[in-house]
Enzyme design. Sequence first.
Site, PDB file in Angstrom:
ATOM      1  N   LEU A 126      42.608  62.613  99.961  1.00 20.60           N
ATOM      2  CA  LEU A 126      43.255  62.574 101.270  1.00 20.60           C
ATOM      3  C   LEU A 126      43.763  61.184 101.593  1.00 20.60           C
ATOM      4  O   LEU A 126      43.040  60.197 101.423  1.00 20.60           O
ATOM      5  CB  LEU A 126      42.258  63.004 102.354  1.00 20.60           C
ATOM      6  CG  LEU A 126      42.625  62.665 103.805  1.00 20.60           C
ATOM      7  CD1 LEU A 126      43.838  63.461 104.253  1.00 20.60           C
ATOM      8  CD2 LEU A 126      41.452  62.914 104.743  1.00 20.60           C
ATOM      9  N   SER A 127      44.990  61.082 102.085  1.00 21.32           N
ATOM     10  CA  SER A 127      45.551  59.848 102.624  1.00 21.32           C
ATOM     11  C   SER A 127      45.513  58.720 101.592  1.00 21.32           C
ATOM     12  O   SER A 127      46.178  58.816 100.561  1.00 21.32           O
ATOM     13  CB  SER A 127      44.828  59.467 103.918  1.00 21.32           C
ATOM     14  OG  SER A 127      45.514  58.447 104.589  1.00 21.32           O
TER      15      SER A 127
END
Length: 436
Positions: free
Chosen positions: A183-184
Amino acid sequence: MPYVVPSHPAPPGAPPPGPGRGGRWSRTVRRIAAVVALATGAALAGPGVAGAAPAAPVAAEARAAALERVTSFGANPGGLNMYVYRPAALPANAPVVVALHGCTQSAQVYSDNAGLNTFADRHGFLVVYAETTTANNANKCFNWFQPGDTRRGQGEAASIRQMVAHAATAYGADTARVQVTGLSAGGAMTSVMLAAYPDVFAAGAVVAGIPYGCGTDVVSAFGCMSPGVDRTPAAWAQAVRDAHPGFAGPWPRVAIWHGDNDATVAPRNADELRDQWTAVHGLGQTPDRTSTIGPNSTRRSEYLAADGGASVVEVNRVPGIGHGTPVDPGSGAEQCGATGTQHFIDSICSGYWITRFFGLDGTTTPEPPVDPPTEPAACWTANNYEHVRAGRATTTGGQVYAKGSGQHLGLYNTFVTHTLKESPAGHYILADGSCP
């Protein structure tokens, strides 16, 4: 995760950081980052992203299986921590999924909420959770933008590679079935691992991430995040090829996940990731099939292999959510995850579809094609600045052009407003007064 940044930037006019991990400048940047983090404490403690459920205690069953800490896994030039989730009935030669958390998170937080362990139990694969620390980055972000951490054989990328090697020797994992997701900043680091080690990873899933080769320091990293960087598919693909010169394939398969309302990593990054990996695979940017999936009608675009088999690149655009991992808490076959902390958003169980994309759910035949237009055309009305920021348009010389069609929209400002229609995915046309 209250807020996601790659690292806080140095003040204007500061010299760029050097290519290595250490040194006086590196330590200075970390100190500055810590000061800026304190100065922005109100933002860090602010309300959640759009579409996020209120934080709630993590259910006991979500924490039932503790992670195993691996204290020695070979060379660790990136100074990372390794944790493993091992199902009780792990088969011999099990596949591996490497999971990379977002900024301010930990391996445990990601394990508790992302939902991957549900499918590890169900389908019998090992999950390796890599974890970075504040010693590497003030906000516990993977350093996806630092050359010393993103090149083959160096820094954090090399540490993650060593975790995979250790999983093979210590747990009998199958090195031919290794995948990575995150994520991210973890999503951006997923891009790094796919580019730097295409011989190690069969597939990857980038959630709210960044194309490989976009940023080279903390300042350029912020530009990559928002408004994003527009390059040609060929330029993006060359960045991947340069990460492992001489590698001739097969290249990893890539799934891309992004929320339509992401205000931290602009949605245009999903388009740039698509451009990068379709070009690496020698494909065009027009999808071979489109469909909607999940309870919230996530829009999926698939780009098939040259032989017409399973998709080698897919883009999943999640409606109505901001920056985070889409989850769908519950006990249903297509449900997973928890919303026990920010940036795990009640929407669709991305873990189910990622596991399916990785081929770990026992599916051996590709899904039948879906004849367009099964997906209704999406329309957006916004000013030119917002169209560019969202990745629906590009800007050159102060003028704005619709992405895909190249239609001229006028000046790059907040005073000119147009309606754009997306059909097919990633191709936008002017639809002022004509969009339903």
